[in-house]
Design an enzyme around this catalytic site. Structure first.
Site, short mmCIF file in Angstrom:
data_model
loop_
_atom_site.label_atom_id
_atom_site.label_comp_id
_atom_site.label_asym_id
_atom_site.label_seq_id
_atom_site.Cartn_x
_atom_site.Cartn_y
_atom_site.Cartn_z
N HIS A 46 15.41 -62.68 17.19
CA HIS A 46 15.67 -61.43 16.45
C HIS A 46 16.38 -61.77 15.15
O HIS A 46 17.12 -62.74 15.06
CB HIS A 46 16.49 -60.44 17.27
CG HIS A 46 17.73 -61.03 17.87
ND1 HIS A 46 17.71 -61.83 19.00
CD2 HIS A 46 19.03 -60.97 17.49
CE1 HIS A 46 18.94 -62.21 19.29
NE2 HIS A 46 19.76 -61.72 18.38
N GLN A 83 24.01 -67.08 19.52
CA GLN A 83 22.92 -66.29 20.11
C GLN A 83 23.32 -65.85 21.51
O GLN A 83 23.78 -66.66 22.33
CB GLN A 83 21.62 -67.12 20.17
CG GLN A 83 20.43 -66.31 20.64
CD GLN A 83 19.10 -67.09 20.59
OE1 GLN A 83 19.11 -68.31 20.41
NE2 GLN A 83 18.01 -66.38 20.75
N ASP A 115 21.30 -51.84 16.47
CA ASP A 115 22.09 -52.66 17.39
C ASP A 115 23.09 -51.77 18.14
O ASP A 115 23.73 -50.89 17.53
CB ASP A 115 22.83 -53.73 16.57
CG ASP A 115 23.36 -54.86 17.42
OD1 ASP A 115 22.91 -55.99 17.25
OD2 ASP A 115 24.26 -54.60 18.27
P1 AMP Z 1 22.76 -62.45 18.97
O1 AMP Z 1 24.21 -62.64 19.31
O2 AMP Z 1 22.35 -62.97 17.64
O3 AMP Z 1 21.86 -62.93 20.09
O4 AMP Z 1 22.57 -60.87 18.85
C1 AMP Z 1 22.30 -60.05 19.94
C2 AMP Z 1 22.55 -58.65 19.45
O5 AMP Z 1 21.88 -57.76 20.33
C3 AMP Z 1 24.02 -58.24 19.45
O6 AMP Z 1 24.39 -57.81 18.14
C4 AMP Z 1 24.08 -57.11 20.48
O7 AMP Z 1 24.99 -56.10 20.10
C5 AMP Z 1 22.66 -56.61 20.48
N1 AMP Z 1 22.20 -55.99 21.71
C6 AMP Z 1 22.29 -56.49 22.96
N2 AMP Z 1 21.70 -55.64 23.85
C7 AMP Z 1 21.22 -54.62 23.12
C8 AMP Z 1 20.50 -53.42 23.45
N3 AMP Z 1 20.18 -53.12 24.71
N4 AMP Z 1 20.17 -52.58 22.44
C9 AMP Z 1 20.51 -52.86 21.16
N5 AMP Z 1 21.18 -53.98 20.79
C10 AMP Z 1 21.53 -54.83 21.76
#
Ligand code: AMP
Ligand code: ZN
Length: 136
Positions: free
Chosen positions: A101, A95, A32
């Site tokens: 994910h 989300q 992440d």
């Molecule tokens: P959620 O809030 O459950 O949708 O989690 C989304 C997660 O994706 C968050 O923890 C972000 O930090 C992570 N995230 C968003 N964009 C990226 C990216 N390009 N690469 C890696 N992690 C990401």
């Protein structure tokens, strides 16, 4: 199905580079970018499913087996003290990326991940009626 506007479709399918720790024909697991704690990783299917409601059953049944394998492996390498496995569906549930994910979050004594909720209250009769309504 891939979604051309979806960043996790692009990452999962290798169009955008990521810090990948595992890959097979159905999933990519990568670190992440905004980690809650060191080693925070995401299991992401290569096909686009917005959330748990859309997720294919066969993939769904494989995800927790993969999560367990990675949790054991990551705990060995990172020497973390605990582990959260979590998954958000819908903006109201936190989300922010609308491609399914699963979060793998190693936890360390004294870390600042702060994954918690405020416990509410419930009475026995209310719980009984709700359980009846929800029973599958
Ligand atoms: P959620 O809030 O459950 O949708 O989690 C989304 C997660 O994706 C968050 O923890 C972000 O930090 C992570 N995230 C968003 N964009 C990226 C990216 N390009 N690469 C890696 N992690 C990401
Ligand atoms: Zn997607």
């Amino acid at each position: 199905m891939k979604n051309s506007n979806c960043i996790f479709c692009k990452i999962a399918n290798g169009e955008i580079p990521s810090s990948t720790i595992y890959e097979d024909e159905d999933f990519r697991v990568f670190l992440d970018l905004g980690p809650a704690a060191k080693g925070h990783a995401l299991i992401v299917p290569k096909e686009h499913y917005a959330n748990i409601y859309e997720l294919d059953d066969a993939l769904c049944s494989r995800i927790f087996v993969l999560a367990k394998k990675l949790a054991v492996h990551m705990t060995e390498i990172l020497h973390c003290d605990g582990f959260n496995i979590m998954q958000n569906n819908g903006a109201v549930a936190g989300q922010t990326v609308f491609h399914f994910h699963l979060h793998l979050i190693p936890r360390y004594k004294g870390d600042t991940a702060g994954i918690c909720w405020n416990p509410g209250t419930a009475d026995a009769e209310g719980l009984r009626r709700l359980a009846e309504e929800l029973r599958v």
